[in-house]
Design a protein around this motif. Structure first.
Motif, PDB file in Angstrom:
ATOM      1  N   LEU A  82       0.826  -1.217   0.000  1.00  0.00           N
ATOM      2  CA  LEU A  82       0.000   0.000   0.000  1.00  0.00           C
ATOM      3  C   LEU A  82       0.859   1.266   0.000  1.00  0.00           C
ATOM      4  O   LEU A  82       0.450   2.301  -0.517  1.00  0.00           O
ATOM      5  N   ARG A 107      -9.707  -5.113   0.623  1.00  0.00           N
ATOM      6  CA  ARG A 107      -8.574  -5.835   0.041  1.00  0.00           C
ATOM      7  C   ARG A 107      -9.011  -7.149  -0.598  1.00  0.00           C
ATOM      8  O   ARG A 107      -8.226  -7.774  -1.292  1.00  0.00           O
ATOM      9  N   PHE A 165     -14.276  -4.231  -9.793  1.00  0.00           N
ATOM     10  CA  PHE A 165     -13.223  -3.283 -10.125  1.00  0.00           C
ATOM     11  C   PHE A 165     -12.340  -3.038  -8.899  1.00  0.00           C
ATOM     12  O   PHE A 165     -12.566  -3.624  -7.843  1.00  0.00           O
ATOM     13  N   ASP A 166     -11.349  -2.196  -9.068  1.00  0.00           N
ATOM     14  CA  ASP A 166     -10.340  -1.996  -8.020  1.00  0.00           C
ATOM     15  C   ASP A 166     -10.907  -1.160  -6.870  1.00  0.00           C
ATOM     16  O   ASP A 166     -10.931   0.068  -6.931  1.00  0.00           O
ATOM     17  N   ASN A 216      -0.623   1.086 -10.328  1.00  0.00           N
ATOM     18  CA  ASN A 216      -0.778  -0.183  -9.606  1.00  0.00           C
ATOM     19  C   ASN A 216       0.236  -1.222 -10.089  1.00  0.00           C
ATOM     20  O   ASN A 216       0.722  -2.034  -9.310  1.00  0.00           O
ATOM     21  N   ASP A 243      -4.027   0.598 -15.349  1.00  0.00           N
ATOM     22  CA  ASP A 243      -3.524   1.376 -14.215  1.00  0.00           C
ATOM     23  C   ASP A 243      -2.019   1.133 -14.023  1.00  0.00           C
ATOM     24  O   ASP A 243      -1.608   0.142 -13.420  1.00  0.00           O
ATOM     25  N   ARG A 291       3.364  -0.137  -8.328  1.00  0.00           N
ATOM     26  CA  ARG A 291       3.243  -0.501  -6.912  1.00  0.00           C
ATOM     27  C   ARG A 291       3.648  -1.968  -6.720  1.00  0.00           C
ATOM     28  O   ARG A 291       4.380  -2.312  -5.792  1.00  0.00           O
ATOM     29  N   PHE A 351      -3.690  -8.439  -3.665  1.00  0.00           N
ATOM     30  CA  PHE A 351      -5.066  -8.168  -3.241  1.00  0.00           C
ATOM     31  C   PHE A 351      -6.050  -8.554  -4.338  1.00  0.00           C
ATOM     32  O   PHE A 351      -6.000  -7.994  -5.437  1.00  0.00           O
ATOM     33  N   PRO A 352      -6.982  -9.456  -4.054  1.00  0.00           N
ATOM     34  CA  PRO A 352      -8.002  -9.782  -5.063  1.00  0.00           C
ATOM     35  C   PRO A 352      -8.800  -8.530  -5.400  1.00  0.00           C
ATOM     36  O   PRO A 352      -9.255  -7.828  -4.491  1.00  0.00           O
ATOM     37  N   GLY A 353      -8.932  -8.245  -6.670  1.00  0.00           N
ATOM     38  CA  GLY A 353      -9.665  -7.044  -7.077  1.00  0.00           C
ATOM     39  C   GLY A 353      -8.768  -5.823  -7.194  1.00  0.00           C
ATOM     40  O   GLY A 353      -9.133  -4.852  -7.833  1.00  0.00           O
ATOM     41  N   SER A 354      -7.598  -5.873  -6.586  1.00  0.00           N
ATOM     42  CA  SER A 354      -6.667  -4.749  -6.709  1.00  0.00           C
ATOM     43  C   SER A 354      -5.281  -5.237  -7.125  1.00  0.00           C
ATOM     44  O   SER A 354      -4.270  -4.610  -6.809  1.00  0.00           O
ATOM     45  N   TYR A 414     -12.029  -9.967  -2.460  1.00  0.00           N
ATOM     46  CA  TYR A 414     -13.085 -10.016  -3.474  1.00  0.00           C
ATOM     47  C   TYR A 414     -14.391  -9.467  -2.912  1.00  0.00           C
ATOM     48  O   TYR A 414     -14.594  -9.441  -1.707  1.00  0.00           O
ATOM     49  N   LEU A 430      -4.142   5.703   1.555  1.00  0.00           N
ATOM     50  CA  LEU A 430      -4.539   4.367   2.010  1.00  0.00           C
ATOM     51  C   LEU A 430      -3.249   3.636   2.369  1.00  0.00           C
ATOM     52  O   LEU A 430      -2.650   2.967   1.539  1.00  0.00           O
ATOM     53  N   GLY A 479      -5.292   7.396 -16.090  1.00  0.00           N
ATOM     54  CA  GLY A 479      -4.873   5.993 -16.149  1.00  0.00           C
ATOM     55  C   GLY A 479      -4.924   5.322 -14.794  1.00  0.00           C
ATOM     56  O   GLY A 479      -4.933   4.097 -14.698  1.00  0.00           O
ATOM     57  N   SER A 480      -4.950   6.103 -13.722  1.00  0.00           N
ATOM     58  CA  SER A 480      -5.037   5.510 -12.385  1.00  0.00           C
ATOM     59  C   SER A 480      -6.150   6.169 -11.577  1.00  0.00           C
ATOM     60  O   SER A 480      -6.094   6.239 -10.352  1.00  0.00           O
ATOM     61  N   ASN A 512      -7.189  -5.151 -13.311  1.00  0.00           N
ATOM     62  CA  ASN A 512      -7.248  -5.867 -12.037  1.00  0.00           C
ATOM     63  C   ASN A 512      -7.849  -7.260 -12.139  1.00  0.00           C
ATOM     64  O   ASN A 512      -7.982  -7.934 -11.128  1.00  0.00           O
ATOM     65  N   SER A 513      -8.213  -7.719 -13.335  1.00  0.00           N
ATOM     66  CA  SER A 513      -8.974  -8.969 -13.396  1.00  0.00           C
ATOM     67  C   SER A 513      -8.609  -9.781 -14.625  1.00  0.00           C
ATOM     68  O   SER A 513      -8.837  -9.355 -15.754  1.00  0.00           O
ATOM     69  N   SER A 561      -4.110 -11.664  -8.281  1.00  0.00           N
ATOM     70  CA  SER A 561      -5.278 -11.589  -7.384  1.00  0.00           C
ATOM     71  C   SER A 561      -5.067 -12.359  -6.088  1.00  0.00           C
ATOM     72  O   SER A 561      -5.459 -11.901  -5.026  1.00  0.00           O
ATOM     73  N   LYS A 562      -4.472 -13.544  -6.172  1.00  0.00           N
ATOM     74  CA  LYS A 562      -4.247 -14.339  -4.956  1.00  0.00           C
ATOM     75  C   LYS A 562      -2.778 -14.319  -4.564  1.00  0.00           C
ATOM     76  O   LYS A 562      -2.282 -15.218  -3.895  1.00  0.00           O
ATOM     77  N   ASN A 577     -10.412   2.154 -14.319  1.00  0.00           N
ATOM     78  CA  ASN A 577      -9.591   3.344 -14.501  1.00  0.00           C
ATOM     79  C   ASN A 577      -9.932   4.147 -15.750  1.00  0.00           C
ATOM     80  O   ASN A 577      -9.276   5.138 -16.018  1.00  0.00           O
TER      81      ASN A 577
END
Lengths: 437, 437
Positions: free
Chosen positions: A63, B80, B301-302, A305, A302, A308, A272-275, B82, B66, B274-275, A111-112, A268-269, B111
């Motif tokens: 983060l 964080r 989504f994220d 991300n 993104d 990151r 962070f799932p979804g992020s 699903y 965050l 983009g983010s 993210n997916s 995702s696993k 995004n």
């Protein structure tokens, strides 16, 4: 616990060898136990492959990995602004190393990975798989092969888009390749196949080298056939010595069949799932074509991300260290489920289960075709499971035997409690099948 | 600078009123100036609507908004993991306040709002706009109305997907509604229209209340007609007193026409392009249908990026404060371009330009149909501009007159330099049209 101990004594006997009277008496015992569980007003969830909060905390330092504007300028590019359609180079490299393919075969997306898969099918329907090919949608009633038990969300995509699904049996080393070779070589309307090649969802098996090579060498009747290779669990080993999966992108290139496969993965696993971040690996020819459509679809994914993730992991060795930490948290959960099955079900000979060395699921086969009954009993007792049938196309398990167990999300005490209920429900459902009316 | 000063004296005369000899002499002066610019080996870019790095830095604190696992648990949900398909409630509320619609009319996405627009067209093509309607793809050669000059990426989506584009003229209060009402009421194959209703790309105008109301009351022949309302610049005012845009979602509900519009926006030019986060605003009926497809498309989504935005801005007042800071940085750039045009071009009567009160662009009309010539001269001199024609469907500007100027990205000195070159190129191109061969 007395009642439970008494029971395990009995279980040394196979249910099929019991007399009707013995079955009846065993059913009474199990029903009493079930009522006890029911009275506890449980609210447990073994339904989806979600990390638990301890696993999520492993990625909390990510983060703040990107904590200043200066750090956003990377490799000479300000990642805070527009630009870079197909992923930042450092993220490409990291994910390429994860999949063991060259980084020029990678596009990093959002993210997916499920969303990329959906999108690749939509692209193929509307535009075709290459500039030269005909859109799938103009070719009539197209079909996908679906090794099953498999991942329910793959099947939902086909169903949603009106793509006919043909079930292919799963073996311990992958899907039945004889059947697949036979089908794809004879029917040009078969345009794709879904695969989870490592720690397969839900059976946990990994495709053998021979199966991967046969995939890479496929000669489909349709020249726009694509393998959808969902390598979701590429680095998700539970034990130090993980399963080894042969890389299909390179195999397909060597086989002179470079365009046949789209490989997908995500973090995702891992984070962070979804992020997380996801990617697509494919041949240069495929990727050039995909980029030509992507440029209309979006300005890009993104990048912050992506960065990151890069700053958090540094490189593939960072990912591997993270996965060891995940494994430490997950192993006891898998062990809890499997050891309960071994001690409570083995002697009864009413079910079989997998012993996955990675991934997120344990698959259970109910010998007497009672999966939906088990699911109903569980549900009525307050324990959520993936619905019976969900692991098959159109949610129809021909034998009504398969259940997918997702042991990762609940805390271990809750998981143990849920598995006790599960064992009891499996027994009740089997007994009711065996008892003659 | 001597040559430049001499020139401005001359410019008090309209080019159209010059004799051929005067035109020739003026052309020689401008060509000398052009050669001087060329010898400087410029590398300037006024091509795309990108924020500059000072603007980006305004959002740097969001990178650490965050910064712990604890903060990721918000409204009782661990963001964080699903879950939550259509956006976290706090982000819905913030974006709803930005668009002035109720939060239940909002879905928060990823995004890129461009990507949602593309996706909404693809959904309509494949599934239709509602459970009851026929997929567009099955209805033959469908068409979109394209007010022009407009946003090139809207037109690229139509072109890529094989949707015929019909150009509609833009006026100072929005697109020509007489033409639109006439066309949509008579042709059921017209399925949609592209709109950038506030600080329109590229003309900078804002649709009047009357135009918005006429849109909300449209009675198209196609019952699956949709307005694609790209409200990209909803809060992007350059001055304290911004243009006011009537909210179309509420207007459409009041008009008994709730399903006719999809509204889009994003934080791309509020935080990081983009983010950022994007959203779709529409009727409950539309959103329920969209969610039923989304659930197949993606797991969500994220959410962490949504939460990052919520924690950074707190609420709509945080967004408004941020936009004031953007305005402070952008106003001098818009002023630099417009004041150069006023002093250098006004007297010549060879071009007209807009005076936008917000958004990202200035639109310039070359009176003598020489936009592509200007673009070529600029390009040969090392100054990148949006290609002439790009603001029209099929990249064909019928009058070859429109140029889109994006003043935001270059530092102000470079922008001033680029505009000097632009003024010179506009003059050369006009002179060459006026000189008889």
């Amino acid at each position: 616990m007395l009642i439970f101990n008494l029971m395990t004594e009995k279980e040394k006997m196979k249910y099929a060898e019991m007399t009707q009277a013995q079955l009846q008496s065993e059913l009474e015992i199990q029903k009493k136990l079930y009522e006890k569980f029911k009275s506890q007003n449980l609210k447990l969830d073994m339904s989806r492959g979600k990390p638990d909060s301890e696993q999520l905390s492993l990625s909390d330092p990510m983060l703040t990995a990107l904590d200043s504007g200066e750090k956003c300028v990377y490799d000479g590019f300000d990642m805070r602004n527009y630009g870079i359609l197909d992923g930042i180079p450092a993220a490409k490299q990291m994910l390429a190393d994860m999949l063991e393919v060259p980084s020029e075969n990678i596009i990093v997306c959002g993210n997916s990975s499920l969303n990329i898969m959906y999108d690749m099918i939509v692209k193929s329907l509307i535009y075709g798989v290459s500039a030269e090919s005909t859109p799938w949608i103009k070719q009539g009633n197209i079909k996908f092969l679906c090794p099953a038990p498999g991942y329910d969300r793959h099947f939902s995509i086909c169903q949603s888009l009106g793509i006919e699904m043909i079930t292919v049996p799963m073996r311990s080393d992958g899907p039945d390749m004889d059947i697949i070779e036979e089908l794809v070589s004879s029917d040009p309307l078969i345009k794709g196949i879904w695969c989870v090649p490592k720690y397969s969802n839900p059976t946990g098996i990994t495709y053998s080298d021979e199966v991967v090579r046969r995939f890479a060498r496929l000669k489909p009747a349709a020249d726009d056939f694509r393998i959808f290779w969902d390598n979701a669990y590429a680095v998700h080993d539970l034990y130090e010595e993980g399963d080894k999966l042969l890389d299909i992108v390179n195999e397909a290139i060597s086989a002179g069949n470079p365009d046949i496969v789209y490989e997908f993965t995500s973090t995702s696993k891992i984070t962070f799932p979804g992020s997380g971040i996801s990617c697509l690996a494919a041949s240069q020819h495929n990727l050039n074509y995909i980029r030509s459509i992507m440029t209309v679809q979006t300005i890009g994914f993104d990048k912050l991300n992506m960065l990151r993730h890069v700053l958090f992991f540094k490189d593939i060795s960072g990912i591997k260290k993270q996965m060891e930490k995940h494994a430490q948290l997950l192993r006891p959960k898998f062990d809890a489920v499997i050891s309960a099955f071994e001690s409570e079900l083995r002697g009864c000979d009413i079910a079989e289960w997998t012993h996955p060395r990675g991934g997120y699921f344990i698959s259970l086969e109910n010998k007497y075709g009672s999966a939906s009954k088990v699911w109903r009993l569980m549900s009525e007792c307050g324990v959520k499971m993936t619905e019976a049938g969900a692991t098959f196309p159109y949610k129809k398990d021909p034998n009504d035997s398969n259940l997918r167990i997702a042991p990762t999300y609940p805390p271990i005490d809750e998981l143990r409690a849920a598995v006790e209920v599960l064992v009891c429900c499996i027994k009740i459902a089997a007994l009711e099948k065996l008892i003659l009316n």
